[in-house]
Design a protein around this motif. Structure first.
Motif, PDB file in Angstrom:
ATOM      1  N   GLY A  48      21.706  39.283  23.898  1.00 20.61           N
ATOM      2  CA  GLY A  48      21.662  39.995  22.630  1.00 20.61           C
ATOM      3  C   GLY A  48      20.769  39.219  21.683  1.00 20.61           C
ATOM      4  O   GLY A  48      20.407  38.067  21.959  1.00 20.61           O
ATOM      5  N   TYR A  50      19.431  38.701  17.282  1.00 19.92           N
ATOM      6  CA  TYR A  50      19.562  38.970  15.853  1.00 19.92           C
ATOM      7  C   TYR A  50      18.184  38.849  15.203  1.00 19.92           C
ATOM      8  O   TYR A  50      17.406  37.949  15.550  1.00 19.92           O
ATOM      9  CB  TYR A  50      20.481  37.955  15.181  1.00 19.92           C
ATOM     10  CG  TYR A  50      21.890  37.857  15.720  1.00 19.92           C
ATOM     11  CD1 TYR A  50      22.890  38.719  15.279  1.00 19.92           C
ATOM     12  CD2 TYR A  50      22.229  36.875  16.648  1.00 19.92           C
ATOM     13  CE1 TYR A  50      24.184  38.613  15.746  1.00 19.92           C
ATOM     14  CE2 TYR A  50      23.528  36.756  17.117  1.00 19.92           C
ATOM     15  CZ  TYR A  50      24.499  37.624  16.669  1.00 19.92           C
ATOM     16  OH  TYR A  50      25.788  37.510  17.137  1.00 19.92           O
ATOM     17  N   GLN A  80      24.551  38.814   9.985  1.00 20.79           N
ATOM     18  CA  GLN A  80      25.152  39.393  11.186  1.00 20.79           C
ATOM     19  C   GLN A  80      25.703  38.324  12.132  1.00 20.79           C
ATOM     20  O   GLN A  80      26.503  38.634  13.012  1.00 20.79           O
ATOM     21  CB  GLN A  80      24.121  40.251  11.920  1.00 20.79           C
ATOM     22  CG  GLN A  80      23.661  41.457  11.111  1.00 20.79           C
ATOM     23  CD  GLN A  80      22.473  42.152  11.741  1.00 20.79           C
ATOM     24  OE1 GLN A  80      21.740  41.567  12.529  1.00 20.79           O
ATOM     25  NE2 GLN A  80      22.273  43.403  11.387  1.00 20.79           N
ATOM     26  N   TRP A 120      26.845  43.341  19.601  1.00 17.37           N
ATOM     27  CA  TRP A 120      25.480  42.898  19.892  1.00 17.37           C
ATOM     28  C   TRP A 120      25.284  42.581  21.370  1.00 17.37           C
ATOM     29  O   TRP A 120      24.140  42.552  21.850  1.00 17.37           O
ATOM     30  CB  TRP A 120      25.114  41.696  19.032  1.00 17.37           C
ATOM     31  CG  TRP A 120      25.039  42.022  17.584  1.00 17.37           C
ATOM     32  CD1 TRP A 120      25.884  41.605  16.601  1.00 17.37           C
ATOM     33  CD2 TRP A 120      24.087  42.883  16.943  1.00 17.37           C
ATOM     34  NE1 TRP A 120      25.529  42.148  15.388  1.00 17.37           N
ATOM     35  CE2 TRP A 120      24.424  42.937  15.573  1.00 17.37           C
ATOM     36  CE3 TRP A 120      22.990  43.604  17.387  1.00 17.37           C
ATOM     37  CZ2 TRP A 120      23.700  43.687  14.650  1.00 17.37           C
ATOM     38  CZ3 TRP A 120      22.264  44.357  16.472  1.00 17.37           C
ATOM     39  CH2 TRP A 120      22.613  44.394  15.118  1.00 17.37           C
TER      40      TRP A 120
END
Length: 233
Positions: A48, A50, A80, A120
Motif C-alpha cells: 500500500g 500514502y 492518513q 490502504w
C-alpha cells in the motif's frame, strides 16, 4: 501537530530528490518535496502507499543492512498515516496477520489505525482473490466484539474478508462496499450474533438534525437497502 510524522527509512538507496537533500540536512535545502511513501513486504512487493507532503531529511547514517545503504530519518506531512499503524503493517509484511481478533486488545486510537491500514492494504491482501464471494453467502458478525463504531467496522471487515479485512470505516464507505468490489456482493446474509450487545453500544446519534435514529439503526438501514438479510440473534 496533527499530520506531522517522523519516519525512519531503514536500509534505503536514496535517489532523485531524497538523495539531493542528504547533503543539506539541517538547512533550508533539506526539503525534498512531495512523494509517495510505499509499504513493502519481505519480497519488495508494495502492500500500500500514502501520498505525503513536505518530505524533509533530518538525519542520515550508514545502514547496517548492507553496503552502500543508508538509514534516513525524515519528517513529512500525512494525516492518513495514523499513530499505531506500523504494527499492523508489520503483521502484513511478515505474514503474521493470519488469524482473526488480533485487534481486540487495541484501544480506540489503535482500532482507528487498524482500520486505516485495512483500507490502504485491502487490494494487496486480496491479491489473487480479487473477485467477490458468490451471492448467497452467510457471514457471521459477533456483537460481543463491538465496543464502539470503530470496532464494528473492524468486526464486519473480518467477518467478510478475514483477518485484517476491510469492509468500510464510516457509513458512506460501508454503503460503497455493499455495492460490490470489496469482497462480497449482495444478496447475502449477515448473521449478527449478540446483536443486543452491539445495539446497546452503538447508541450515539448521527449529526443529522431532526434524525432520531441511533447508529445501530442507521447501520441496519444501510445494509438493508442493499438486498442483505440481517438475522439478529
Amino acid at each position: 501537530m496533527d499530520g506531522l510524522r517522523q519516519v525512519e527509512l531503514l536500509g534505503c538507496a536514496p535517489r532523485g530528490g531524497l538523495l539531493a537533500v542528504l547533503d543539506h540536512i539541517g538547512g533550508r535545502r533539506a526539503r525534498a518535496g512531495n512523494a509517495y511513501l510505499s509499504m513493502l513486504d519481505v519480497e519488495g512487493v508494495e502492500m500500500g502507499s500514502y501520498f505525503v507532503n513536505d518530505v524533509t531529511s533530518t538525519a542520515a547514517k550508514a545502514s547496517p543492512l548492507g553496503s552502500g545503504l543508508v538509514d534516513v530519518t525524515v519528517q513529512l506531512w500525512c494525516d492518513q498515516t495514523l499513530p499505531g499503524s506500523d504494527w499492523m503493517w508489520e503483521l502484513i509484511r511478515t505474514g503474521q496477520l493470519s488469524r482473526k481478533g488480533l485487534w481486540h486488545s487495541l484501544d480506540q486510537p489503535g482500532r482507528r489505525a487498524w482500520l486505516s491500514v485495512a483500507l490502504w492494504s485491502s487490494e494487496y491482501q486480496r491479491r489473487g482473490n480479487g473477485a467477490d464471494t458468490a451471492p448467497g453467502r452467510v457471514f457471521v458478525l459477533d456483537g460481543q466484539q463491538i465496543l464502539d463504531v470503530d470496532s464494528f467496522y473492524c468486526a464486519i471487515g473480518e467477518a467478510v474478508n478475514g483477518p485484517g479485512g476491510y469492509f468500510g470505516w464510516n457509513l458512506d464507505a460501508l454503503n460503497d462496499c455493499l455495492r460490490g468490489g470489496r469482497g462480497a456482493v449482495p444478496p447475502f446474509t449477515l448473521e449478527w450474533r449478540h446483536s443486543e450487545v452491539a445495539r446497546s453500544r452503538l447508541v450515539e446519534h448521527p449529526a443529522v438534525q431532526g434524525d432520531p435514529a441511533t447508529l445501530f439503526e442507521l447501520i441496519l438501514s444501510i445494509i438493508g437497502d442493499h438486498d442483505v438479510e440481517v438475522v439478529l440473534q
